[in-house]
Design an enzyme around this catalytic site. Structure first.
Site, short mmCIF file in Angstrom:
data_model
loop_
_atom_site.label_atom_id
_atom_site.label_comp_id
_atom_site.label_asym_id
_atom_site.label_seq_id
_atom_site.Cartn_x
_atom_site.Cartn_y
_atom_site.Cartn_z
N TYR A 135 -43.96 67.82 -87.75
CA TYR A 135 -43.43 69.11 -87.27
C TYR A 135 -44.55 70.05 -86.81
CZ TYR A 135 -38.51 68.82 -88.76
OH TYR A 135 -37.19 68.52 -88.89
N LYS A 161 -43.51 55.26 -94.94
CA LYS A 161 -43.45 54.11 -94.04
C LYS A 161 -44.85 53.49 -94.06
CE LYS A 161 -41.26 51.51 -91.04
NZ LYS A 161 -40.13 50.63 -91.39
N ASP A 173 -36.76 53.47 -94.14
CA ASP A 173 -35.58 52.76 -93.59
C ASP A 173 -34.72 52.20 -94.72
OD1 ASP A 173 -37.70 51.05 -94.14
OD2 ASP A 173 -37.33 49.70 -92.45
N ASP A 212 -36.03 65.69 -93.64
CA ASP A 212 -35.04 66.31 -92.75
C ASP A 212 -33.89 65.33 -92.53
OD1 ASP A 212 -33.97 68.20 -90.88
OD2 ASP A 212 -34.67 66.88 -89.27
N ASP A 222 -29.90 65.31 -94.60
CA ASP A 222 -28.62 65.37 -93.90
C ASP A 222 -27.74 64.19 -94.33
OD1 ASP A 222 -29.23 67.68 -92.41
OD2 ASP A 222 -28.24 66.85 -90.62
C1 IPM Z 1 -33.39 71.90 -91.44
C2 IPM Z 1 -33.19 72.04 -89.96
C3 IPM Z 1 -34.48 72.54 -89.34
C4 IPM Z 1 -35.53 71.46 -89.57
C5 IPM Z 1 -34.39 72.91 -87.86
C6 IPM Z 1 -33.33 73.96 -87.62
C7 IPM Z 1 -35.71 73.38 -87.33
O1 IPM Z 1 -32.75 70.86 -89.40
O2 IPM Z 1 -33.73 72.90 -92.10
O3 IPM Z 1 -33.21 70.79 -91.94
O4 IPM Z 1 -35.60 70.50 -88.81
O5 IPM Z 1 -36.28 71.60 -90.53
MG MG Z 2 -32.31 69.34 -90.81
#
Ligand code: IPM
Ligand code: MG
Length: 357
Positions: free
Chosen positions: A142, A188, A220, A244, A248
């Site tokens: 990032y 990884k 993975d 990240d 999710d």
């Molecule tokens: C998160 C989001 C952020 C990230 C974005 C909005 C920059 O997806 O907080 O997980 O990628 O960190």
């Molecule tokens: Mg995110």
């Protein structure tokens, strides 16, 4: 009377709607407590760009630095997607994380028994899941330099220093000590040098935590294991981008991304936010689920302010409303006895925490 100063960033999309409910609940829990909460609002994201030309005005950074904690909603929306990268709402959030040194991102995933059916996974797979994604938040690909977008070629750099790995690893091991004493470090290392350093460094840090069982997993495989048998995980230690993605994925174990809170800490002031985004598609309809934000407010009370009793009250109230069948639209199909709007949900929880019922 203790007074805490909270920097509030409502953000874009459903941000303002869900933050208003979290504040309603915070005010309610403060009624019978020996502390008072004061709020100062700051701009960040697309709305900040529209008003000031900058997704993260300096005033916001300054205000956050002065606060005892930061409560944040969400940012982003299609109308800002075409802007140059440094003007996009996401850049505002990334810059704020970096400016405040928020290198440790706690993303706990807990399954509420009442919502087991809401998960796309089988009930026996998800029942009892209680894991924590510990994501490194201010390094990795990032932020790595060099980075460039050319016409025919573009690149980013995944970089970690030993120091950065040590401090996030410590955070993971410390958390594990308060939990089930297991850390699974995700990397990884079979392909990436940066992951090899990550793995070696985590091994070193582990020596200071002999009670914690450390395992390593390729990212993975971890993605696969999360849906195969999520109960095997206690603390998942990850770099920025792996965390990240996996957080999710992990959020869907709980049935709705509208339920999960997060905390970003490491600097002087911590930032508390739901893990979901700004949901432009449902903005303004009064149907957003405020529970993730209310739960983030509880994390803020617990971790930033040390107001454990107040935090417990909010957590218990969330469990109670779910048990009683109150559901926002996103989870209405699962055991709802009453479907409520964003504001109704906030009000019911506020009522419970100040013991009106
Ligand atoms: C998160 C989001 C952020 C990230 C974005 C909005 C920059 O997806 O907080 O997980 O990628 O960190
Ligand atoms: Mg995110």
């Amino acid at each position: 009377m203790k007074v805490y100063n909270i920097a509030v960033i409502k953000g874009d999309g459903i941000g303002p709607e869900i933050i208003d409910e979290a504040i309603k609940v915070l005010d309610a829990v403060a009624v019978n407590a020996d502390f008072e909460l004061k709020y100062d609002e700051y701009l960040m994201g697309g709305n900040a760009y529209d008003i000031t030309g900058d997704p993260l005005p300096q005033e916001t950074i300054d205000g956050c630095e002065r606060a005892d904690a930061i409560l944040f909603g969400a940012i982003g929306g299609e109308q800002w997607d075409k802007l140059p990268r440094d003007k996009r709402p996401e850049s505002g959030l990334l810059k704020l994380r970096a400016a405040l040194g928020l290198y440790a991102n706690y993303r706990p995933v807990k399954v509420y028994d009442e919502l087991i059916e809401a998960s796309t996974l089988k009930p026996e797979v998800v029942q009892g899941v209680d894991l924590l994604v510990m994501r490194e938040l201010t390094g990795g690909i990032y932020f790595g330099k060099p980075r460039e977008k050319g016409e025919d070629r573009a690149y980013n750099t995944m970089i970690y220093t030993k120091e950065e790995i040590v401090r996030i690893a410590k955070e993971a091991f410390e958390s594990a000590m308060k939990r089930r004493k297991k850390v699974c470090s995700i990397d990884k290392a079979n392909v990436l040098e940066v992951s090899q350093l990550w793995r070696d460094t985590v091994e070193e840090v582990a020596k200071d935590y002999p009670e914690v069982a450390l395992t390593h997993m390729y990212v993975d495989n971890a993605a696969m294991q999360l849906v195969r048998d999520p109960k095997q995980f206690d603390v998942m230690l990850t770099g920025n981008i792996f965390g990240d993605i996996l957080s999710d994925e992990a959020s869907m174990i709980s049935g709705s991304i509208g339920l999960l809170p997060s905390a970003s800490v490491g600097g002087k002031v911590g930032l508390y936010e739901p893990i979901h985004g700004s949901a432009p598609d449902i903005t303004g309809q009064g149907i957003a689920n405020p529970l993730a934000t209310i739960s983030s407010a509880s994390m803020m009370l617990r971790f930033a302010l040390g107001e454990v009793e107040a935090a417990d009250k909010i957590d218990t109230a969330i469990e109670k409303v779910l048990k009683e069948g109150y559901r926002t639209k996103d989870i209405a199909a699962f055991g709802a006895s009453e479907v409520c709007s964003t504001t109704e949900m906030g009000s019911i929880i506020a009522d419970i925490v100040c013991s009106h019922r």
